[in-house]
Design a protein around this motif. Structure first.
Motif, PDB file in Angstrom:
ATOM      1  N   THR A   1       3.409  -0.436  11.568  1.00  0.00           N
ATOM      2  CA  THR A   1       2.459   0.048  10.590  1.00  0.00           C
ATOM      3  C   THR A   1       2.906  -0.322   9.188  1.00  0.00           C
ATOM      4  O   THR A   1       2.085  -0.697   8.360  1.00  0.00           O
ATOM      5  N   ALA A   2       4.196  -0.251   8.942  1.00  0.00           N
ATOM      6  CA  ALA A   2       4.709  -0.598   7.610  1.00  0.00           C
ATOM      7  C   ALA A   2       4.493  -2.075   7.301  1.00  0.00           C
ATOM      8  O   ALA A   2       4.191  -2.438   6.160  1.00  0.00           O
ATOM      9  N   ILE A   3       4.606  -2.915   8.302  1.00  0.00           N
ATOM     10  CA  ILE A   3       4.378  -4.347   8.084  1.00  0.00           C
ATOM     11  C   ILE A   3       2.920  -4.609   7.738  1.00  0.00           C
ATOM     12  O   ILE A   3       2.609  -5.421   6.861  1.00  0.00           O
ATOM     13  N   ILE A   4       2.020  -3.899   8.394  1.00  0.00           N
ATOM     14  CA  ILE A   4       0.590  -4.045   8.086  1.00  0.00           C
ATOM     15  C   ILE A   4       0.313  -3.615   6.651  1.00  0.00           C
ATOM     16  O   ILE A   4      -0.403  -4.286   5.904  1.00  0.00           O
ATOM     17  N   PHE A   5       0.890  -2.487   6.246  1.00  0.00           N
ATOM     18  CA  PHE A   5       0.682  -2.010   4.882  1.00  0.00           C
ATOM     19  C   PHE A   5       1.261  -2.961   3.852  1.00  0.00           C
ATOM     20  O   PHE A   5       0.655  -3.210   2.814  1.00  0.00           O
ATOM     21  N   ALA A   6       2.440  -3.492   4.125  1.00  0.00           N
ATOM     22  CA  ALA A   6       3.072  -4.405   3.171  1.00  0.00           C
ATOM     23  C   ALA A   6       2.233  -5.668   3.005  1.00  0.00           C
ATOM     24  O   ALA A   6       2.006  -6.135   1.885  1.00  0.00           O
ATOM     25  N   GLY A   7       1.746  -6.207   4.099  1.00  0.00           N
ATOM     26  CA  GLY A   7       0.916  -7.405   4.017  1.00  0.00           C
ATOM     27  C   GLY A   7      -0.424  -7.140   3.372  1.00  0.00           C
ATOM     28  O   GLY A   7      -0.906  -7.915   2.554  1.00  0.00           O
ATOM     29  N   ARG A   8      -1.032  -6.027   3.721  1.00  0.00           N
ATOM     30  CA  ARG A   8      -2.356  -5.695   3.183  1.00  0.00           C
ATOM     31  C   ARG A   8      -2.293  -5.393   1.700  1.00  0.00           C
ATOM     32  O   ARG A   8      -3.054  -5.938   0.908  1.00  0.00           O
ATOM     33  N   SER A   9      -1.396  -4.511   1.331  1.00  0.00           N
ATOM     34  CA  SER A   9      -1.369  -4.101  -0.072  1.00  0.00           C
ATOM     35  C   SER A   9      -0.814  -5.191  -0.969  1.00  0.00           C
ATOM     36  O   SER A   9      -1.255  -5.342  -2.102  1.00  0.00           O
ATOM     37  N   GLY A  10       0.123  -5.948  -0.482  1.00  0.00           N
ATOM     38  CA  GLY A  10       0.712  -6.983  -1.324  1.00  0.00           C
ATOM     39  C   GLY A  10      -0.179  -8.194  -1.505  1.00  0.00           C
ATOM     40  O   GLY A  10      -0.618  -8.506  -2.610  1.00  0.00           O
ATOM     41  N   ALA A  11      -0.458  -8.879  -0.427  1.00  0.00           N
ATOM     42  CA  ALA A  11      -1.158 -10.159  -0.503  1.00  0.00           C
ATOM     43  C   ALA A  11      -2.641 -10.013  -0.839  1.00  0.00           C
ATOM     44  O   ALA A  11      -3.150 -10.696  -1.733  1.00  0.00           O
ATOM     45  N   ALA A  12      -3.321  -9.139  -0.144  1.00  0.00           N
ATOM     46  CA  ALA A  12      -4.765  -9.033  -0.334  1.00  0.00           C
ATOM     47  C   ALA A  12      -5.124  -8.480  -1.710  1.00  0.00           C
ATOM     48  O   ALA A  12      -6.027  -8.996  -2.373  1.00  0.00           O
ATOM     49  N   PHE A  13      -4.436  -7.452  -2.143  1.00  0.00           N
ATOM     50  CA  PHE A  13      -4.736  -6.872  -3.442  1.00  0.00           C
ATOM     51  C   PHE A  13      -4.420  -7.847  -4.558  1.00  0.00           C
ATOM     52  O   PHE A  13      -5.198  -8.011  -5.502  1.00  0.00           O
ATOM     53  N   ALA A  14      -3.288  -8.515  -4.453  1.00  0.00           N
ATOM     54  CA  ALA A  14      -2.907  -9.477  -5.492  1.00  0.00           C
ATOM     55  C   ALA A  14      -3.885 -10.643  -5.548  1.00  0.00           C
ATOM     56  O   ALA A  14      -4.257 -11.094  -6.635  1.00  0.00           O
ATOM     57  N   ALA A  15      -4.311 -11.126  -4.401  1.00  0.00           N
ATOM     58  CA  ALA A  15      -5.252 -12.245  -4.382  1.00  0.00           C
ATOM     59  C   ALA A  15      -6.603 -11.842  -4.974  1.00  0.00           C
ATOM     60  O   ALA A  15      -7.190 -12.592  -5.767  1.00  0.00           O
ATOM     61  N   GLU A  16      -7.087 -10.672  -4.603  1.00  0.00           N
ATOM     62  CA  GLU A  16      -8.389 -10.238  -5.111  1.00  0.00           C
ATOM     63  C   GLU A  16      -8.350  -9.981  -6.619  1.00  0.00           C
ATOM     64  O   GLU A  16      -9.233 -10.413  -7.357  1.00  0.00           O
ATOM     65  N   LEU A  17      -7.312  -9.290  -7.079  1.00  0.00           N
ATOM     66  CA  LEU A  17      -7.209  -9.023  -8.508  1.00  0.00           C
ATOM     67  C   LEU A  17      -6.930 -10.297  -9.296  1.00  0.00           C
ATOM     68  O   LEU A  17      -7.413 -10.458 -10.422  1.00  0.00           O
ATOM     69  N   GLY A  18      -6.183 -11.223  -8.714  1.00  0.00           N
ATOM     70  CA  GLY A  18      -5.944 -12.505  -9.376  1.00  0.00           C
ATOM     71  C   GLY A  18      -7.224 -13.310  -9.527  1.00  0.00           C
ATOM     72  O   GLY A  18      -7.470 -13.930 -10.567  1.00  0.00           O
ATOM     73  N   THR A  19      -8.052 -13.300  -8.493  1.00  0.00           N
ATOM     74  CA  THR A  19      -9.335 -14.000  -8.560  1.00  0.00           C
ATOM     75  C   THR A  19     -10.238 -13.367  -9.607  1.00  0.00           C
ATOM     76  O   THR A  19     -10.930 -14.067 -10.354  1.00  0.00           O
ATOM     77  N   MET A  20     -10.220 -12.056  -9.678  1.00  0.00           N
ATOM     78  CA  MET A  20     -11.036 -11.371 -10.685  1.00  0.00           C
ATOM     79  C   MET A  20     -10.537 -11.689 -12.090  1.00  0.00           C
ATOM     80  O   MET A  20     -11.332 -11.781 -13.029  1.00  0.00           O
ATOM     81  N   ARG A  21      -9.246 -11.846 -12.231  1.00  0.00           N
ATOM     82  CA  ARG A  21      -8.675 -12.175 -13.544  1.00  0.00           C
ATOM     83  C   ARG A  21      -9.080 -13.585 -13.969  1.00  0.00           C
ATOM     84  O   ARG A  21      -9.448 -13.809 -15.124  1.00  0.00           O
ATOM     85  N   VAL A  22      -9.048 -14.522 -13.033  1.00  0.00           N
ATOM     86  CA  VAL A  22      -9.422 -15.906 -13.333  1.00  0.00           C
ATOM     87  C   VAL A  22     -10.903 -16.012 -13.674  1.00  0.00           C
ATOM     88  O   VAL A  22     -11.288 -16.743 -14.589  1.00  0.00           O
ATOM     89  N   SER A  23     -11.738 -15.284 -12.946  1.00  0.00           N
ATOM     90  CA  SER A  23     -13.184 -15.358 -13.202  1.00  0.00           C
ATOM     91  C   SER A  23     -13.617 -14.431 -14.338  1.00  0.00           C
ATOM     92  O   SER A  23     -14.808 -14.218 -14.529  1.00  0.00           O
ATOM     93  N   GLU A  24     -12.671 -13.878 -15.050  1.00  0.00           N
ATOM     94  CA  GLU A  24     -12.893 -13.066 -16.245  1.00  0.00           C
ATOM     95  C   GLU A  24     -13.675 -11.777 -15.980  1.00  0.00           C
ATOM     96  O   GLU A  24     -14.298 -11.226 -16.877  1.00  0.00           O
ATOM     97  N   GLU A  25     -13.630 -11.279 -14.752  1.00  0.00           N
ATOM     98  CA  GLU A  25     -14.290 -10.014 -14.459  1.00  0.00           C
ATOM     99  C   GLU A  25     -13.528  -8.854 -15.086  1.00  0.00           C
ATOM    100  O   GLU A  25     -14.140  -7.866 -15.511  1.00  0.00           O
ATOM    101  N   VAL A  26     -12.214  -8.950 -15.133  1.00  0.00           N
ATOM    102  CA  VAL A  26     -11.402  -7.891 -15.744  1.00  0.00           C
ATOM    103  C   VAL A  26     -11.693  -7.823 -17.238  1.00  0.00           C
ATOM    104  O   VAL A  26     -11.824  -6.733 -17.813  1.00  0.00           O
ATOM    105  N   ASP A  27     -11.821  -8.986 -17.874  1.00  0.00           N
ATOM    106  CA  ASP A  27     -12.162  -9.007 -19.299  1.00  0.00           C
ATOM    107  C   ASP A  27     -13.550  -8.432 -19.554  1.00  0.00           C
ATOM    108  O   ASP A  27     -13.783  -7.775 -20.572  1.00  0.00           O
ATOM    109  N   ALA A  28     -14.474  -8.649 -18.633  1.00  0.00           N
ATOM    110  CA  ALA A  28     -15.819  -8.096 -18.777  1.00  0.00           C
ATOM    111  C   ALA A  28     -15.794  -6.572 -18.710  1.00  0.00           C
ATOM    112  O   ALA A  28     -16.500  -5.896 -19.463  1.00  0.00           O
TER     113      ALA A  28
END
Length: 71
Positions: A1-28
């Protein structure tokens, strides 16, 4: 379960927030005068807080069932 959480929270959240940062959604969101943490970070932390115990119980049930089957 810890491995699932580490992969989910680390990679997926970072990728989604990084994409939002590049597409300037965070700035909006900031331009509208809203706090981006309130809409981007807190819901993910809340979901992780709710999902962690549920997935832990599920993993425990599967582990006990597997031990019962083998035993």
């Amino acid at each position: 379960t810890a491995i699932i959480f580490a992969g989910r929270s680390g990679a997926a959240f970072a990728a989604e927030l990084g994409t939002m940062r590049v597409s300037e959604e965070v700035d909006a969101i900031r331009t509208m005068g809203l706090c981006p943490y309130r809409f981007l970070v807190f819901p993910r932390i809340l979901a992780l807080t709710i999902a962690a115990p549920l997935l832990t119980v599920l993993a425990d049930v599967v582990a006990i069932s597997g031990g019962l089957l083998v035993g």
